[in-house]
Write a protein that holds these residues in place. Structure first.
Motif, short mmCIF file in Angstrom:
data_model
loop_
_atom_site.label_atom_id
_atom_site.label_comp_id
_atom_site.label_asym_id
_atom_site.label_seq_id
_atom_site.Cartn_x
_atom_site.Cartn_y
_atom_site.Cartn_z
N CYS A 77 0.41 -1.29 0.05
CA CYS A 77 0.54 -0.02 0.15
C CYS A 77 0.75 1.00 -0.34
O CYS A 77 1.75 1.27 -0.30
CB CYS A 77 -1.60 0.34 1.53
N LYS A 78 0.19 3.18 0.20
CA LYS A 78 0.90 4.06 -0.22
C LYS A 78 0.54 4.72 1.00
O LYS A 78 -0.51 4.57 1.64
CB LYS A 78 0.56 4.89 -1.06
N ARG A 79 1.65 5.51 1.49
CA ARG A 79 1.29 5.74 2.69
C ARG A 79 0.58 7.53 2.37
O ARG A 79 0.79 8.30 1.59
CB ARG A 79 2.84 6.18 3.44
N LEU A 80 -0.30 7.78 3.34
CA LEU A 80 -1.32 9.28 2.44
C LEU A 80 -0.33 10.13 2.58
O LEU A 80 -0.82 10.95 1.72
CB LEU A 80 -2.79 8.87 3.25
N GLU A 81 0.25 10.34 3.95
CA GLU A 81 0.46 11.42 4.12
C GLU A 81 1.89 11.92 3.12
O GLU A 81 2.28 12.87 2.60
CB GLU A 81 1.33 11.92 5.17
N ASN A 82 2.46 11.13 2.06
CA ASN A 82 3.93 11.21 1.32
C ASN A 82 3.74 10.73 0.01
O ASN A 82 4.85 10.15 -0.81
CB ASN A 82 5.01 11.02 2.09
N ASN A 83 2.97 9.36 -0.05
CA ASN A 83 2.90 8.40 -1.20
C ASN A 83 3.83 7.13 -1.63
O ASN A 83 3.39 6.89 -2.40
CB ASN A 83 2.62 9.69 -2.03
N THR A 84 4.45 7.45 -0.44
CA THR A 84 5.84 6.26 -0.31
C THR A 84 5.02 4.63 -0.30
O THR A 84 4.32 4.85 0.47
CB THR A 84 6.79 6.52 0.44
N GLN A 85 5.28 3.73 -1.11
CA GLN A 85 4.75 2.10 -0.60
C GLN A 85 5.47 1.50 0.48
O GLN A 85 6.83 1.78 0.60
CB GLN A 85 5.10 1.89 -1.69
N GLU A 86 5.18 0.90 1.64
CA GLU A 86 5.26 0.20 2.04
C GLU A 86 4.65 -1.55 1.61
O GLU A 86 3.58 -1.34 1.17
CB GLU A 86 4.97 0.66 3.21
N VAL A 87 4.66 -2.03 2.29
CA VAL A 87 4.25 -3.81 2.54
C VAL A 87 4.39 -3.97 4.20
O VAL A 87 5.31 -3.86 4.69
CB VAL A 87 5.33 -4.85 2.33
N SER A 88 3.27 -4.48 4.50
CA SER A 88 2.82 -4.02 5.75
C SER A 88 1.32 -4.93 5.52
O SER A 88 0.98 -6.37 4.81
CB SER A 88 2.45 -2.81 6.35
N PHE A 89 0.46 -4.90 7.30
CA PHE A 89 -0.95 -5.31 7.04
C PHE A 89 -1.93 -4.93 7.18
O PHE A 89 -2.59 -4.23 8.20
CB PHE A 89 -0.53 -5.95 8.12
N GLY A 90 -1.66 -3.74 5.93
CA GLY A 90 -3.48 -2.30 6.09
C GLY A 90 -2.90 -1.59 6.26
O GLY A 90 -3.50 -0.45 6.67
N GLY A 91 -1.20 -1.12 6.45
CA GLY A 91 -0.87 0.17 7.02
C GLY A 91 -0.62 0.18 8.27
O GLY A 91 0.43 1.23 8.88
N ASN A 92 -1.49 -0.24 8.98
CA ASN A 92 -2.01 0.35 10.50
C ASN A 92 -0.69 -1.00 11.27
O ASN A 92 -0.78 -0.77 12.85
CB ASN A 92 -2.94 0.17 11.16
N PHE A 93 -0.49 -1.62 10.72
CA PHE A 93 0.65 -3.18 11.92
C PHE A 93 0.99 -4.17 9.92
O PHE A 93 1.10 -3.37 8.99
CB PHE A 93 -0.91 -4.30 11.63
N PRO A 94 2.41 -4.29 11.25
CA PRO A 94 3.13 -5.25 10.41
C PRO A 94 2.47 -6.12 9.29
O PRO A 94 1.90 -6.60 9.65
CB PRO A 94 5.08 -4.89 11.31
#
Length: 105
Positions: A77-94
């Motif tokens: 997913c992408k972070r709302l604040e800066n549009n960077t991508q991350e692999v997580s469990f929905g952004g709120n959990f690893p």
């Protein structure tokens, strides 16, 4: 080399099989947290879609002779604040990577 090893990525065609195997390996891992389940995964995925941050699913299971030896739940997913991508469990959990303690080779 073992020819019975399969990499199974989560998709609509294998969802039931994937979660059955994920539950199977989860029971064998002592450091497993119960938030990593099908229901919460579906909630997190929908949450990302509704926030327009969902890109794709990166969840997988490695199976050896019909036994899960490793499993991962990751949402790209992408972070709302800066549009960077991350692999997580929905952004709120690893995300989580489980490895079966009973692996012998």
């Amino acid at each position: 080399m073992n020819n019975n090893i399969q990499l199974l990525e989560l998709n609509q065609n294998n969802e039931t099989f994937f979660w059955n195997k994920f539950n199977e390996i989860s029971l064998k891992c002592s450091n497993y947290n119960p938030i990593y389940c099908k229901e919460f995964y579906l909630y997190q995925k929908e949450y990302c879609k509704s926030n327009k941050t969902f890109i794709c699913d990166k969840s997988f299971i490695i199976i050896n002779e019909d036994k899960p030896v490793s499993a991962a739940i990751f949402i790209l997913c992408k972070r709302l604040e800066n549009n960077t991508q991350e692999v997580s469990f929905g952004g709120n959990f690893p995300g989580i990577l489980l490895i079966n303690n009973e692996i012998t080779n």
